[in-house]
Enzyme design. Structure first.
Site, PDB file in Angstrom:
ATOM      1  N   THR A 211      -0.525 -10.378 -18.458  1.00  0.00           N
ATOM      2  CA  THR A 211      -0.033 -10.434 -17.083  1.00  0.00           C
ATOM      3  C   THR A 211      -0.155  -9.075 -16.405  1.00  0.00           C
ATOM      4  O   THR A 211      -0.133  -8.033 -17.061  1.00  0.00           O
ATOM      5  CB  THR A 211       1.449 -10.876 -17.038  1.00  0.00           C
ATOM      6  OG1 THR A 211       2.247  -9.957 -17.795  1.00  0.00           O
ATOM      7  CG2 THR A 211       1.615 -12.278 -17.578  1.00  0.00           C
ATOM      8  N   ASN A 213       1.836  -6.756 -13.865  1.00  0.00           N
ATOM      9  CA  ASN A 213       3.183  -6.560 -13.343  1.00  0.00           C
ATOM     10  C   ASN A 213       3.098  -5.906 -11.965  1.00  0.00           C
ATOM     11  O   ASN A 213       2.534  -4.814 -11.831  1.00  0.00           O
ATOM     12  CB  ASN A 213       3.993  -5.666 -14.279  1.00  0.00           C
ATOM     13  CG  ASN A 213       4.311  -6.347 -15.588  1.00  0.00           C
ATOM     14  OD1 ASN A 213       5.380  -6.895 -15.767  1.00  0.00           O
ATOM     15  ND2 ASN A 213       3.355  -6.314 -16.511  1.00  0.00           N
ATOM     16  N   GLU A 267       5.351 -11.073 -12.421  1.00  0.00           N
ATOM     17  CA  GLU A 267       4.221 -10.994 -13.330  1.00  0.00           C
ATOM     18  C   GLU A 267       3.190 -12.056 -12.981  1.00  0.00           C
ATOM     19  O   GLU A 267       3.542 -13.219 -12.752  1.00  0.00           O
ATOM     20  CB  GLU A 267       4.677 -11.205 -14.775  1.00  0.00           C
ATOM     21  CG  GLU A 267       5.632 -10.130 -15.269  1.00  0.00           C
ATOM     22  CD  GLU A 267       6.075 -10.389 -16.691  1.00  0.00           C
ATOM     23  OE1 GLU A 267       5.807  -9.524 -17.547  1.00  0.00           O
ATOM     24  OE2 GLU A 267       6.676 -11.448 -16.946  1.00  0.00           O
TER      25      GLU A 267
END
Length: 321
Positions: A211, A213, A267
């Site tokens: 992911t 952020n 995320e």
């Protein structure tokens, strides 16, 4: 578009749209339309197309509390520029401005400082000390050079339901409830989160779902915690070509209870994408709310749910073509 904080730098005379315009939604665009250069061609092309707003938001000044915004400053500037506005004048909303009577606001701000020739406002616009000024006060001076946009509504969903008023507060409510279709319709575009990709705990990589952020402006209004289908714009995926890329994915907003998260995070997992996004700006359009955030019994259970979320998000691609 010029952004003016110093009144001596204002390009005059002006055609102005007055208001806070948080979000620059469909209703705001209709207030701004009469003073855009394309609208001024047949009236007075010598006027400068101007949006006049306040910094900080008056509610923030009186409450002394930071207010979340649908469109923080940089985003608001970009949206107004895209409409064709020539200058944004930000009036410092302080004790001195708050004390101006309606008559003083008209004379000192609109006439002396801005040299206003044409005005466009929403039907419920008020100004001056204790919001004592109203449409009639403006009409007494500008007459037919004042455009008043009536209340704007939109039919949505079941035709038997009453129309929804187009307003920033209704957009906030829709976002808080995860009603992304409604929020996007009232905005006239997908609700957008723009932030810098920062280092996270990289837990997503351990279960096969890396992911990005996002670090967002502190005043950005976040929607309901949960999982969303999104479309991201990567501004610089290839340093050689500088070509932007649009990539579908899923986004989670919340505390990440399964991995004992200690603070709210945003995320983004992008489909079919590989590359280093750290320190890049990522622009994320919300397509659909998938589900609320919840705690899972294990990382395997979380992984299975993310796989399901991704398939759900991919299906929305078919529905939204």
């Amino acid at each position: 578009m010029r952004v003016i904080f110093d009144p001596t730098q204002i390009s005059r005379p002006t055609a102005i749209a007055l208001g806070n315009f948080d979000g620059v939604h469909v209703g705001h665009c209709r207030v701004i339309a009469p003073i855009l250069p394309i609208s001024l061609r047949n009236r007075n092309p010598n006027l400068t197309s101007t949006v006049v707003s306040f910094s900080p938001h008056p509610q923030e000044f009186f409450s002394q509390r930071t207010r979340s915004l649908l469109a923080p400053f940089d985003e608001k500037v970009a949206l107004l520029k895209s409409l064709g506005v020539e200058q944004l004048v930000l009036l410092p909303f302080d004790a001195e401005l708050a004390k101006l009577t309606a008559a003083e606001f008209i004379q000192k701000i609109l006439i002396d400082s801005l040299q206003v020739e044409l005005i466009s406002v929403g039907f419920d616009f008020h100004f001056g000390q204790k919001r004592q000024g109203n449409i009639s006060d403006l009409q007494n001076i500008w007459g037919d050079r004042l455009t008043v946009i009536p209340e704007q509504t939109m039919s949505f969903g079941d035709l038997e339901q009453p129309p929804v008023r187009i307003s920033s507060s209704n957009i906030r409510t829709a976002l808080a409830q995860g009603e992304i279709d409604l929020a996007n319709s009232l905005l006239g575009r997908p609700y957008n989160l723009v932030g810098r990709v920062v280092q996270g705990k990289q837990l997503g990589r351990t279960i096969g779902f890396p992911t990005a952020n996002l670090e967002l402006p502190t005043q950005k209004c976040l929607p309901r915690d949960g999982v969303y289908a999104i479309q991201a714009m990567i501004k610089n995926p290839d340093a050689a070509t500088q070509a932007p890329a649009q990539v579908l994915g899923v986004m989670n907003i919340g505390m990440r209870p399964t991995v004992d998260g200690d603070q709210r995070s945003v995320e983004v997992h992008l489909f079919d994408w590989q590359g280093d996004l750290y320190d890049q700006e990522l622009s994320v359009n919300l397509i659909r709310f998938i589900r609320p955030e919840r705690k899972f019994d294990s990382l395997d259970a979380l992984k299975a749910q993310i796989q399901s979320d991704c398939q759900t998000a991919r299906n929305y691609k078919i529905l939204t073509r």
